[in-house]
Design an enzyme around this catalytic site. Structure first.
Site, PDB file in Angstrom:
ATOM      1  N   ASN A  77      27.169 -40.938  25.500  1.00  0.00           N
ATOM      2  CA  ASN A  77      25.979 -41.271  26.309  1.00  0.00           C
ATOM      3  C   ASN A  77      26.082 -42.616  27.013  1.00  0.00           C
ATOM      4  O   ASN A  77      25.599 -42.784  28.120  1.00  0.00           O
ATOM      5  CB  ASN A  77      24.701 -41.178  25.462  1.00  0.00           C
ATOM      6  N   GLU A 110      25.779 -46.692  13.702  1.00  0.00           N
ATOM      7  CA  GLU A 110      24.694 -46.768  14.692  1.00  0.00           C
ATOM      8  C   GLU A 110      24.344 -45.328  15.048  1.00  0.00           C
ATOM      9  O   GLU A 110      25.097 -44.666  15.761  1.00  0.00           O
ATOM     10  CB  GLU A 110      25.164 -47.529  15.940  1.00  0.00           C
ATOM     11  N   CYS A 155      20.120 -43.778  22.649  1.00  0.00           N
ATOM     12  CA  CYS A 155      19.600 -43.927  21.282  1.00  0.00           C
ATOM     13  C   CYS A 155      18.297 -44.707  21.315  1.00  0.00           C
ATOM     14  O   CYS A 155      17.393 -44.439  20.535  1.00  0.00           O
ATOM     15  CB  CYS A 155      20.632 -44.621  20.411  1.00  0.00           C
ATOM     16  N   GLU A 174      25.051 -54.206  15.234  1.00  0.00           N
ATOM     17  CA  GLU A 174      26.004 -54.644  16.243  1.00  0.00           C
ATOM     18  C   GLU A 174      25.285 -55.638  17.151  1.00  0.00           C
ATOM     19  O   GLU A 174      24.069 -55.757  17.120  1.00  0.00           O
ATOM     20  CB  GLU A 174      26.533 -53.456  17.039  1.00  0.00           C
TER      21      GLU A 174
HETATM   22  P1  NAD Z   1      28.523 -37.248  17.772  1.00  0.00           P
HETATM   23  O1  NAD Z   1      28.219 -37.707  16.392  1.00  0.00           O
HETATM   24  O2  NAD Z   1      28.621 -35.798  18.033  1.00  0.00           O
HETATM   25  O3  NAD Z   1      29.909 -37.868  18.263  1.00  0.00           O
HETATM   26  C1  NAD Z   1      30.160 -39.260  18.293  1.00  0.00           C
HETATM   27  C2  NAD Z   1      31.659 -39.494  18.168  1.00  0.00           C
HETATM   28  O4  NAD Z   1      32.084 -39.075  16.873  1.00  0.00           O
HETATM   29  C3  NAD Z   1      32.493 -38.720  19.169  1.00  0.00           C
HETATM   30  O5  NAD Z   1      33.580 -39.524  19.587  1.00  0.00           O
HETATM   31  C4  NAD Z   1      32.978 -37.546  18.330  1.00  0.00           C
HETATM   32  O6  NAD Z   1      34.164 -36.975  18.814  1.00  0.00           O
HETATM   33  C5  NAD Z   1      33.190 -38.218  16.983  1.00  0.00           C
HETATM   34  N1  NAD Z   1      33.190 -37.314  15.828  1.00  0.00           N
HETATM   35  C6  NAD Z   1      32.594 -36.106  15.709  1.00  0.00           C
HETATM   36  N2  NAD Z   1      32.822 -35.583  14.480  1.00  0.00           N
HETATM   37  C7  NAD Z   1      33.565 -36.498  13.804  1.00  0.00           C
HETATM   38  C8  NAD Z   1      34.118 -36.547  12.499  1.00  0.00           C
HETATM   39  N3  NAD Z   1      33.956 -35.547  11.623  1.00  0.00           N
HETATM   40  N4  NAD Z   1      34.833 -37.642  12.130  1.00  0.00           N
HETATM   41  C9  NAD Z   1      34.994 -38.672  12.985  1.00  0.00           C
HETATM   42  N5  NAD Z   1      34.513 -38.679  14.253  1.00  0.00           N
HETATM   43  C10 NAD Z   1      33.804 -37.608  14.665  1.00  0.00           C
HETATM   44  O7  NAD Z   1      27.438 -37.937  18.708  1.00  0.00           O
HETATM   45  P2  NAD Z   1      27.190 -37.702  20.268  1.00  0.00           P
HETATM   46  O8  NAD Z   1      26.516 -36.405  20.482  1.00  0.00           O
HETATM   47  O9  NAD Z   1      28.462 -37.992  20.998  1.00  0.00           O
HETATM   48  O10 NAD Z   1      26.191 -38.916  20.591  1.00  0.00           O
HETATM   49  C11 NAD Z   1      24.799 -38.809  20.611  1.00  0.00           C
HETATM   50  C12 NAD Z   1      24.200 -39.438  19.360  1.00  0.00           C
HETATM   51  O11 NAD Z   1      24.582 -40.813  19.274  1.00  0.00           O
HETATM   52  C13 NAD Z   1      22.671 -39.456  19.363  1.00  0.00           C
HETATM   53  O12 NAD Z   1      22.198 -39.074  18.101  1.00  0.00           O
HETATM   54  C14 NAD Z   1      22.326 -40.921  19.631  1.00  0.00           C
HETATM   55  O13 NAD Z   1      21.073 -41.330  19.181  1.00  0.00           O
HETATM   56  C15 NAD Z   1      23.446 -41.605  18.923  1.00  0.00           C
HETATM   57  N6  NAD Z   1      23.589 -42.977  19.425  1.00  0.00           N
HETATM   58  C16 NAD Z   1      23.229 -44.019  18.613  1.00  0.00           C
HETATM   59  C17 NAD Z   1      23.315 -45.327  19.084  1.00  0.00           C
HETATM   60  C18 NAD Z   1      22.922 -46.510  18.243  1.00  0.00           C
HETATM   61  O14 NAD Z   1      23.300 -47.629  18.576  1.00  0.00           O
HETATM   62  N7  NAD Z   1      22.192 -46.326  17.151  1.00  0.00           N
HETATM   63  C19 NAD Z   1      23.789 -45.568  20.381  1.00  0.00           C
HETATM   64  C20 NAD Z   1      24.135 -44.460  21.173  1.00  0.00           C
HETATM   65  C21 NAD Z   1      24.045 -43.168  20.681  1.00  0.00           C
END
Ligand code: NAD
Length: 477
Positions: free
Chosen positions: A146, A244, A278, A459
């Site tokens: 995102n 995060e 997020c 962070e």
């Molecule tokens: P996601 O968890 O599907 O993927 C995030 C990353 O993790 C990707 O690079 C993915 O390939 C990797 N990943 C997936 N499965 C994994 C595993 N088993 N082991 C290691 N890595 C793995 O998330 P998304 O759909 O890409 O992102 C959206 C989410 O991120 C939303 O829930 C959003 O709120 C959250 N987000 C949080 C923050 C924050 O600072 N709190 C900031 C931005 C986004």
């Protein structure tokens, strides 16, 4: 051209020679292809990062200067980086530019920050005691799609500034802008191996990063469910984790609020990046006295949003990032309507045939919302806002806190007592009072992170830097 992995200072093909296409969410066309990294590639990158860290310990390079120069190069490359990001991610070019600026500022901020230890007077005055902050080691950085550059930027800048090396896995669907940035670090003179980018699936590349014994810390941003899996894997070696995760951030609009400002905050907070942030506003709690005015004015503004290809200058909201996202948001809205929610605007894809090949969804407002409906109980990562009326600040805070998440919250009121109460009682890592979010959703200089299932650790700010260190006590007799 095929984008390649960035390992040990060089762009390299994956060991399997496999590649895949990155597609534009606005129209489905191919943006470019990229090497698909494997477990072997990830291991190699970790080994190089480990060696680079050992070299760095013996003969440290001028990391602050390198971060500063990279920041200048990022600024010079803003148009190119922002264009690639809009093509692969979907957000508007203006939003991409904002993200690149935020990244440049993050690099600059950590370039100017030193890890500080301290000397402590202890009861035995014949001894000298010091508290040192050592680098944690090889960091695994895992990033979502995102805000691909901004989120990678925090991990890389703070890790390097604290003296670590890092291997980053961008999200599979947004690797291109990240790989472009690798060139700039090299140009700025970053020694090889200190920063590596391995693209590929979470289940292989991601899990190797988390479980490989040479990585000492995992800094993950993404969904709460993935964060739980990562914490479970990392716990087996007691690795340090910063998580995060998701959020379902409430906005509370009191009857004495500056209504236009609050509406502006709800509009920008919910619909920027097509609601895929997020820190986006995800639930609205509005005092009943002003609810109909709030809804009417917000509706007018939501309907004025120009949905379209983020590359077009007139567009103010791009598409959702993927088919999955589109299906999830549509089903959250449908379920909320089935439970009696009243659709004020949106609730479907745009009719424009030119947009039929993209993952577009109209800005959506729903009132009369059942508190158990999915738009309230789940994180909605898209342009749909449930609006709930409340009778008091107490009720608003109670409902706002009734969530597994606790990332952000915002409050609009001119009453100091109400503002103070909200700041004290809201369960959220960041509480904004009469204040819009910064350019990227938050501010670089202050810590950012979640209460409850929104994450662990922080962070940004000094806390962000320190999370990439280990504390060592040294006592000299
Ligand atoms: P996601 O968890 O599907 O993927 C995030 C990353 O993790 C990707 O690079 C993915 O390939 C990797 N990943 C997936 N499965 C994994 C595993 N088993 N082991 C290691 N890595 C793995 O998330 P998304 O759909 O890409 O992102 C959206 C989410 O991120 C939303 O829930 C959003 O709120 C959250 N987000 C949080 C923050 C924050 O600072 N709190 C900031 C931005 C986004």
């Amino acid at each position: 051209m095929t984008y390649k992995l960035f390992v040990n200072g060089e762009f390299t093909e994956s060991s399997t020679r496999e590649t895949y296409d990155v597609r534009n969410p606005a129209n489905g066309t191919k943006v470019d292809s990229v090497s698909k990294g494997s477990v072997e590639d990830t291991r190699a990158a970790i080994d190089y990062a480990y060696e680079a860290l050992n070299r760095e310990k013996k003969s440290p390079s001028n990391i602050p200067r390198i971060l500063q120069v990279t920041s200048e190069l990022v600024r010079q490359s803003e148009t190119e980086l922002a264009t690639i990001m809009t093509l692969e991610q979907g957000k508007t070019l203006l939003e991409s530019r904002g993200e690149i600026k935020f990244f440049a500022h993050t690099l600059e901020y950590y370039a100017g920050m030193k890890v500080r230890g301290s000397q402590v007077r202890i009861s035995d005055s014949s001894k000298i005691a010091m508290v040192e902050k050592d680098p944690v080691g090889v960091v695994a950085g895992i990033v979502p799609w995102n805000n691909p550059i901004l989120l990678m930027g925090a991990k890389v800048s703070a890790s390097l500034a604290a003296g670590n090396s890092i291997v980053v896995k961008p999200a599979s669907t947004t690797p291109l802008s990240t790989l472009k940035v690798a060139e700039l670090f090299s140009k700025a003179g970053l020694p090889k191996g200190l920063l590596n980018y391995v693209t590929g699936p979470g289940e292989t590349v991601g899990e190797e990063l988390v479980t490989n014994p040479k990585t000492r810390k995992v800094s993950f941003t993404g969904e709460t469910a993935t964060g739980k899996r990562i914490m479970e894997l990392a716990s087996r070696q007691l690795k340090r984790v910063t998580l995060e995760l998701g959020g379902s951030n409430p906005i509370i609009v009191s009857d004495d609020a500056d209504l236009d400002a609050a509406i502006g905050a709800a509009l920008n907070g919910r619909f920027r990046n097509c609601g895929q942030g997020c820190m986006c506003v995800k639930r609205a709690y509005v005092f009943e006295q002003i609810a109909s005015k709030f809804v009417e004015k917000l509706k007018e503004k939501a309907q004025a949003i120009v949905v379209g290809d983020g590359m077009k200058p007139e567009t103010t909201m791009g598409p959702l990032h993927s088919k999955n996202q589109l299906q999830k948001v549509s089903s959250q809205v449908s379920e909320t309507l089935e439970r009696g929610g009243e659709l004020i605007t949106g609730g479907h894809r745009p009719d424009d045939p030119d947009l039929s090949n993209g993952f577009f969804y109209l800005p959506t407002l729903v009132t009369n919302v059942d508190e158990n409906s999915r738009l309230v109980s789940e994180e909605c990562f898209g342009p749909a806002l449930p609006i709930i009326t409340v009778a008091s600040m107490d009720e608003a805070i109670e409902q706002a806190n009734d969530s597994i998440y606790g990332l952000g919250a915002s409050v609009w009121t001119k009453d100091l007592g109400r503002a103070k109460k909200a700041a004290q009682e809201l369960e959220a890592g960041t509480v904004l009072i009469n204040s819009l979010y910064g350019a990227g959703g938050w501010e670089i200089e202050v810590p950012m992170g979640g209460f409850k299932q929104s994450g662990i650790g922080r962070e940004y700010g000094i806390e962000g830097l320190e999370s990439y260190t280990e504390t060592k006590t040294v006592i000299m007799g």
